[in-house]
Design a protein around this motif. Structure first.
Motif, short mmCIF file in Angstrom:
data_model
loop_
_atom_site.label_atom_id
_atom_site.label_comp_id
_atom_site.label_asym_id
_atom_site.label_seq_id
_atom_site.Cartn_x
_atom_site.Cartn_y
_atom_site.Cartn_z
N TYR A 140 0.85 -1.19 0.00
CA TYR A 140 0.00 0.00 0.00
C TYR A 140 0.88 1.24 0.00
O TYR A 140 2.08 1.17 0.32
CB TYR A 140 -0.96 0.02 1.20
N TYR A 141 0.29 2.34 -0.36
CA TYR A 141 1.02 3.60 -0.41
C TYR A 141 1.32 4.04 1.03
O TYR A 141 0.39 4.20 1.84
CB TYR A 141 0.17 4.66 -1.13
N ASP A 142 2.59 4.19 1.33
CA ASP A 142 3.02 4.53 2.67
C ASP A 142 3.06 6.07 2.79
O ASP A 142 4.04 6.69 2.42
CB ASP A 142 4.41 3.92 2.90
N ARG A 143 1.94 6.61 3.31
CA ARG A 143 1.84 8.08 3.28
C ARG A 143 2.82 8.75 4.25
O ARG A 143 3.24 9.88 4.04
CB ARG A 143 0.41 8.52 3.56
N VAL A 144 3.22 8.04 5.30
CA VAL A 144 4.12 8.66 6.27
C VAL A 144 5.53 8.82 5.67
O VAL A 144 6.15 9.86 5.78
CB VAL A 144 4.19 7.80 7.56
N ASN A 145 5.99 7.75 4.99
CA ASN A 145 7.36 7.79 4.50
C ASN A 145 7.50 8.21 3.04
O ASN A 145 8.59 8.17 2.50
CB ASN A 145 8.01 6.42 4.70
N SER A 146 6.37 8.50 2.40
CA SER A 146 6.46 8.86 0.98
C SER A 146 6.45 10.37 0.80
O SER A 146 5.41 11.00 0.88
CB SER A 146 5.31 8.23 0.21
N PHE A 147 7.63 10.90 0.62
CA PHE A 147 7.73 12.33 0.29
C PHE A 147 8.59 12.39 -0.97
O PHE A 147 9.10 11.37 -1.42
CB PHE A 147 8.36 13.11 1.45
N GLY A 148 8.71 13.54 -1.57
CA GLY A 148 9.47 13.61 -2.83
C GLY A 148 8.62 13.04 -3.96
O GLY A 148 7.41 12.83 -3.82
N ASN A 149 9.27 12.77 -5.08
CA ASN A 149 8.53 12.34 -6.26
C ASN A 149 8.15 10.87 -6.20
O ASN A 149 8.97 10.02 -5.89
CB ASN A 149 9.37 12.59 -7.51
N LEU A 244 9.00 4.20 -5.56
CA LEU A 244 8.38 3.66 -6.77
C LEU A 244 7.51 2.47 -6.38
O LEU A 244 7.96 1.58 -5.64
CB LEU A 244 9.47 3.26 -7.75
N TYR A 245 6.28 2.48 -6.84
CA TYR A 245 5.34 1.38 -6.57
C TYR A 245 5.01 0.74 -7.91
O TYR A 245 4.70 1.46 -8.87
CB TYR A 245 4.06 1.91 -5.93
N MET A 246 5.04 -0.59 -7.97
CA MET A 246 4.67 -1.19 -9.25
C MET A 246 3.87 -2.47 -9.08
O MET A 246 4.01 -3.20 -8.09
CB MET A 246 5.89 -1.42 -10.13
N CYS A 247 3.03 -2.71 -10.08
CA CYS A 247 2.24 -3.93 -10.11
C CYS A 247 2.13 -4.34 -11.58
O CYS A 247 1.54 -3.62 -12.39
CB CYS A 247 0.87 -3.68 -9.50
N ALA A 248 2.74 -5.45 -11.90
CA ALA A 248 2.76 -5.91 -13.30
C ALA A 248 3.08 -7.39 -13.30
O ALA A 248 3.05 -8.04 -12.25
CB ALA A 248 3.80 -5.12 -14.08
N SER A 249 3.40 -7.93 -14.46
CA SER A 249 3.76 -9.35 -14.50
C SER A 249 5.10 -9.54 -13.79
O SER A 249 5.90 -8.60 -13.68
CB SER A 249 3.88 -9.81 -15.95
N ALA A 250 5.33 -10.77 -13.34
CA ALA A 250 6.55 -11.06 -12.58
C ALA A 250 7.78 -10.67 -13.40
O ALA A 250 8.72 -10.05 -12.89
CB ALA A 250 6.58 -12.54 -12.23
#
Ligand code: FES
Length: 373
Positions: A140-149, A244-250
């Motif tokens: 999940y999107y980690d709102r506490v530690n996600s800063f910057g781009n 960077l968060y990703m979800c795709a084929s292995a």
């Protein structure tokens, strides 16, 4: 003597405080566990075909005025069906986000060998009820530690958790933060929510959308070619990516991950979710036996899990991506090839059929795989 009594008193107080804190922590954990075990009865409020073999489901409570349990952007629910007398459960990432959600949206791709996706695509209708788990998942999107781009990468139907994060960020993006979405598919009719992303990126400051097609050149709004770490770095310098968060084929995620690490990105800033392993190529045909009780012909199609499930074996996986460990079986002889590295502990002689294909004739332990047909 007085000092001794004070020291003993302080010690006892400290121990009581620690025990009290542990008690509170455990009670809280129990509460979370109970929440995660609760089941939801949801009504299919909408079903829309939104692309090639893609269907969007809208699920609501029976009394739709009550909000559904909240979730973190990127999490999933599982749906349970009884198909031909057999209970089958599958996980699907939520494709929307709201603090107080009144519906859950899912996008499901009809897989060629998919019993559950085939049932949803062909037979489930508006007004039906489905049993669902509470929203859960560690991706999940980690709102506490996600800063910057923030960079989001989706391949095919892997867009669902990214859509949820995108919606969340539309409301909660931090000042000065940029959100860049790379969305890759083979053909134009596999890009869901395409117009929405285009419009939202156009009107929202700090949002960028780069769609890619690997098999079809359409028009100037969509890039033609394969998405790679090198391609990503032509849009945003790797050093400027915070998370960077990703979800795709292995395979796609493995390639991107290696490429980005080589380009200087820290591994801990790359987060990914698998949405089930599929094997669409041809593997070697061979014999699969369940102990001494029966031998079946594997014709080289699909994962070992898909084969066993279609053959009516008692197998009940959850993640289909080598993570949960639910599908573990014992192998007595033969070799399998993993399509991705299992992410759970395996004992000697155990395999995960959800993410492997047979490489030779194999004999599996029949005890936990008894055929139901
Ligand atoms: S289904 Fe989860 S590890 Fe196989």
């Amino acid at each position: 003597m007085v000092n001794f009594i004070i020291i003993v008193f302080l010690l006892l107080t400290a121990i009581s405080v620690v025990l009290f804190a542990i008690g509170i922590k455990e009670a809280f954990q129990n509460l979370l566990m109970k929440r995660s075990k609760r089941k939801l009865q949801l009504k299919v409020a909408g079903k829309k075909y939104i692309g090639n073999q893609l269907v969007e489901l809208t699920l609501k409570r029976k009394f739709p005025l009550l909000p559904l349990p909240g979730f973190l952007p990127g999490q999933y629910i599982s749906l349970k069906f009884n198909i031909s007398g057999k209970d089958i459960e599958r996980c699907y990432s939520l494709a929307n986000w709201s603090r107080f959600p009144f519906c859950y949206k899912l996008v499901i791709k009809r897989e060629p060998q998919g019993i559950c996706s085939g049932h949803i695509y062909d037979h489930l209708t508006v007004g039906d009820f489905v049993q669902a788990s509470m929203p859960t998942g560690k991706f999940y999107y980690d709102r506490v530690n996600s800063f910057g781009n923030i960079v989001l990468v989706a391949g095919g139907v892997g867009i669902t958790p990214m859509r949820s994060m995108w919606e969340y960020l539309q409301k909660h993006k931090k000042k000065g933060q940029n959100v860049v979405l790379f969305y890759s598919a083979k053909y134009r009719d596999e890009l869901c929510y395409f117009e929405d992303f285009l419009k939202e990126a156009d009107k929202s400051k700090g949002f960028y959308f780069y769609p890619f097609l690997s098999q079809e050149a359409v028009d100037a709004t969509i890039y033609y070619g394969r998405l790679s770490a090198r391609v990503i770095s032509t849009f945003i310098a790797v050093k400027d990516i915070s998370r960077l968060y990703m979800c795709a084929s292995a395979q796609m995620m493995e390639d991107l991950r290696n490429g980005l690490i080589q380009a200087g990105m820290f591994e801990e800033n790359i987060h990914f979710e698998l949405f089930g392993v599929s094997h669409t190529g041809e593997a070697k045909a061979c014999k699969i036996s369940l102990g001494k009780s029966c031998t079946m012909d594997y014709e080289g199609k699909g994962t070992l899990y898909q084969f066993l499930e279609t053959a009516g074996c008692k197998i009940n996986g959850f993640c289909k991506a080598g993570i949960c460990g639910n599908c573990k079986v014992k192998i007595n002889s033969g070799k399998v090839k993993y399509l991705l590295k299992p992410d759970c502990k395996l004992n000697e002689g155990e395999i995960l059929p959800c993410c492997c294909i047979p490489e030779s004739d194999i004999i599996l332990d029949e005890l936990n795989l008894k055929r139901a047909i």
